[in-house]
Design a protein around this motif. Structure first.
Motif, PDB file in Angstrom:
ATOM      1  N   GLY A  62       0.433  -0.836   0.109  1.00 30.43           N
ATOM      2  CA  GLY A  62      -0.188   0.255   0.201  1.00 30.43           C
ATOM      3  C   GLY A  62       0.510   1.110  -0.339  1.00 30.43           C
ATOM      4  O   GLY A  62       0.144   2.532  -0.441  1.00 30.43           O
ATOM      5  N   THR A  63       2.041   1.036   0.411  1.00 30.87           N
ATOM      6  CA  THR A  63       3.433   2.441   0.206  1.00 30.87           C
ATOM      7  C   THR A  63       3.114   2.772  -1.449  1.00 30.87           C
ATOM      8  O   THR A  63       3.258   2.188  -2.574  1.00 30.87           O
ATOM      9  CB  THR A  63       4.649   2.286   1.151  1.00 30.87           C
ATOM     10  N   ALA A  64       2.548   4.236  -1.958  1.00 31.85           N
ATOM     11  CA  ALA A  64       3.379   5.219  -2.667  1.00 31.85           C
ATOM     12  C   ALA A  64       4.108   5.995  -2.901  1.00 31.85           C
ATOM     13  O   ALA A  64       3.756   6.869  -1.831  1.00 31.85           O
ATOM     14  CB  ALA A  64       1.433   5.370  -2.715  1.00 31.85           C
ATOM     15  N   LEU A  65       4.598   5.896  -3.621  1.00 32.28           N
ATOM     16  CA  LEU A  65       5.951   7.188  -3.721  1.00 32.28           C
ATOM     17  C   LEU A  65       5.847   7.879  -4.953  1.00 32.28           C
ATOM     18  O   LEU A  65       5.463   7.289  -5.987  1.00 32.28           O
ATOM     19  CB  LEU A  65       7.496   6.379  -3.297  1.00 32.28           C
ATOM     20  N   VAL A  66       6.020   9.060  -5.039  1.00 32.98           N
ATOM     21  CA  VAL A  66       5.815  10.264  -5.595  1.00 32.98           C
ATOM     22  C   VAL A  66       7.018  11.279  -6.035  1.00 32.98           C
ATOM     23  O   VAL A  66       7.452  11.580  -4.270  1.00 32.98           O
ATOM     24  CB  VAL A  66       4.637  10.686  -5.973  1.00 32.98           C
ATOM     25  N   CYS A  67       7.545  10.456  -6.552  1.00 31.67           N
ATOM     26  CA  CYS A  67       8.455  12.031  -6.996  1.00 31.67           C
ATOM     27  C   CYS A  67       8.429  12.520  -8.196  1.00 31.67           C
ATOM     28  O   CYS A  67       7.444  12.803  -9.289  1.00 31.67           O
ATOM     29  CB  CYS A  67      10.012  11.105  -7.556  1.00 31.67           C
ATOM     30  N   THR A  79      -1.259   8.879  -4.414  1.00 29.16           N
ATOM     31  CA  THR A  79      -1.194   8.032  -3.522  1.00 29.16           C
ATOM     32  C   THR A  79      -2.264   7.887  -2.677  1.00 29.16           C
ATOM     33  O   THR A  79      -1.925   7.019  -2.261  1.00 29.16           O
ATOM     34  CB  THR A  79      -0.351   8.875  -2.439  1.00 29.16           C
ATOM     35  N   GLY A  80      -3.424   7.759  -3.191  1.00 28.47           N
ATOM     36  CA  GLY A  80      -4.655   7.589  -2.582  1.00 28.47           C
ATOM     37  C   GLY A  80      -5.460   5.891  -3.743  1.00 28.47           C
ATOM     38  O   GLY A  80      -5.028   4.822  -4.041  1.00 28.47           O
ATOM     39  N   PRO A  81      -6.579   5.915  -3.200  1.00 27.23           N
ATOM     40  CA  PRO A  81      -6.616   4.323  -3.779  1.00 27.23           C
ATOM     41  C   PRO A  81      -7.879   4.141  -4.905  1.00 27.23           C
ATOM     42  O   PRO A  81      -8.151   2.958  -5.500  1.00 27.23           O
ATOM     43  CB  PRO A  81      -7.928   4.168  -2.591  1.00 27.23           C
ATOM     44  N   LEU A  91      -4.558   2.795  -7.766  1.00 30.48           N
ATOM     45  CA  LEU A  91      -4.207   1.748  -7.518  1.00 30.48           C
ATOM     46  C   LEU A  91      -3.444   0.417  -8.266  1.00 30.48           C
ATOM     47  O   LEU A  91      -2.085  -0.656  -8.395  1.00 30.48           O
ATOM     48  CB  LEU A  91      -4.962   0.099  -6.287  1.00 30.48           C
ATOM     49  N   TYR A  92      -3.492   0.719 -10.144  1.00 30.03           N
ATOM     50  CA  TYR A  92      -3.220   0.339 -10.945  1.00 30.03           C
ATOM     51  C   TYR A  92      -2.001   0.763 -11.249  1.00 30.03           C
ATOM     52  O   TYR A  92      -1.622   1.213 -12.563  1.00 30.03           O
ATOM     53  CB  TYR A  92      -4.366  -0.853 -12.324  1.00 30.03           C
ATOM     54  N   ILE A  93      -2.083   2.044 -11.018  1.00 32.18           N
ATOM     55  CA  ILE A  93      -0.691   2.665 -11.477  1.00 32.18           C
ATOM     56  C   ILE A  93       0.737   2.555 -10.955  1.00 32.18           C
ATOM     57  O   ILE A  93       0.774   3.301  -9.698  1.00 32.18           O
ATOM     58  CB  ILE A  93      -1.722   4.663 -11.550  1.00 32.18           C
ATOM     59  N   THR A  94       2.152   1.780 -11.663  1.00 35.36           N
ATOM     60  CA  THR A  94       2.815   3.079 -11.177  1.00 35.36           C
ATOM     61  C   THR A  94       3.980   2.559 -12.051  1.00 35.36           C
ATOM     62  O   THR A  94       3.943   2.098 -12.974  1.00 35.36           O
ATOM     63  CB  THR A  94       3.023   1.376 -10.600  1.00 35.36           C
TER      64      THR A  94
END
Length: 273
Positions: free
Chosen positions: A118-123, A244-246, A249-252
């Motif tokens: 569940g961790t989301a990192l955004v640079c 960073t939200g729900p 979840l399919y975006i990385t």
């Protein structure tokens, strides 16, 4: 267990992001300048946020590792948003490479071991990264070389002879491709990692950039592309909240461009010489 949000950079973007996604969570704000950090933390606390500060120099790997360890000790690592950076208008080429290029790699490396499901990192990268003219081999090297080797890569060493703007373009493209390459490791931990590439966002750093010749052209292109204004930190924070939200979840491993259509105009409508 407490949800934890980490934001690097206590400037306009970082504080806007902390306000947008930090409600009901522990906010760990990091910056290299103690006075700037203290003011931002005090402002957030006055508004009811559970904010803490940690002095962190992203160009120094151990400093970023300490930040990641402190965040993991606070609770469940929900989001990491890396906004810390320097501007081509006010920084040297060396500073751009140390902070914008190497610093982002340090953040990616340090937070991968403590990322959980569940961790989301955004640079925060930049629209500028979309204008790099690199070979495929150069991009692959920038994406995958060990962080300890980054500043010694030929393409980075040659940047010492470039103008700061061109070095900034190189560094921001490196951010984008390095995040692409890191997506596999983050996926294996049930985590996600993306870049956001803003155009002209109305911050103190952007205002400094607007003072020079490059800034004049930048503002003219905003008019020509039809948007006619700069973006706001709040608009950028909304995109970060999505990533960073729900709902994402399919975006990385990808980049989101936030520029009011400036890049589209430059590619498809700008008059050619």
């Amino acid at each position: 267990m407490t949800d934890v949000v980490v934001v690097t950079g206590a400037g306009g973007m970082g504080v806007a992001v902390a306000r947008r996604i930090g409600g009901g969570r522990t906010v760990l704000l990091a910056d290299a300048f103690p006075d700037t950090l203290d003011r931002a933390v005090a402002a957030l606390r006055a508004e009811g946020y559970a904010a803490k500060g940690q002095v962190t120099d992203v160009s120094d790997g151990p400093s970023v590792v300490r930040l990641a360890e402190a965040a993991a000790a606070e609770g469940r690592l929900t989001a990491v948003v890396h906004t810390a950076g320097v501007s081509a208008a006010t920084a040297t080429v060396g500073q751009i490479m140390a902070v914008d290029l190497l610093g982002t790699a340090h953040v990616i490396d340090a937070f991968e071991p403590v990322a959980t499901h569940g961790t989301a990192l955004v640079c925060i990268a930049s629209m500028a990264g979309h204008y790099a003219t690199l070979t495929g081999e150069q991009e692959t090297t920038l994406a995958t070389a060990p962080t300890t080797d980054l500043l010694s890569l030929d393409v980075v060493v040659r940047a010492a002879d470039l103008e700061p703007v061109m070095a900034y373009i190189l560094a921001k493209r490196a951010n984008q491709v390095r995040v692409e390459a890191a997506a596999l490791a983050y996926n294996r931990r049930g985590a996600r990692i993306n870049t956001v590439s803003p155009g002209v966002i109305s911050t103190a750093m952007a205002k400094a950039e607007q003072q020079g010749e490059a800034g004049t052209h930048m503002m003219a292109s905003l008019t020509a592309c039809g948007i006619g204004r700069t973006g706001t930190p709040g608009e950028l924070a909304e995109v970060v909240a999505f990533l960073t939200g729900p709902g994402s979840l399919y975006i990385t491993g990808t980049d989101i461009l936030i520029d009011g259509g400036q890049a589209a105009w430059l590619r498809r409508h700008r008059p050619r010489a």
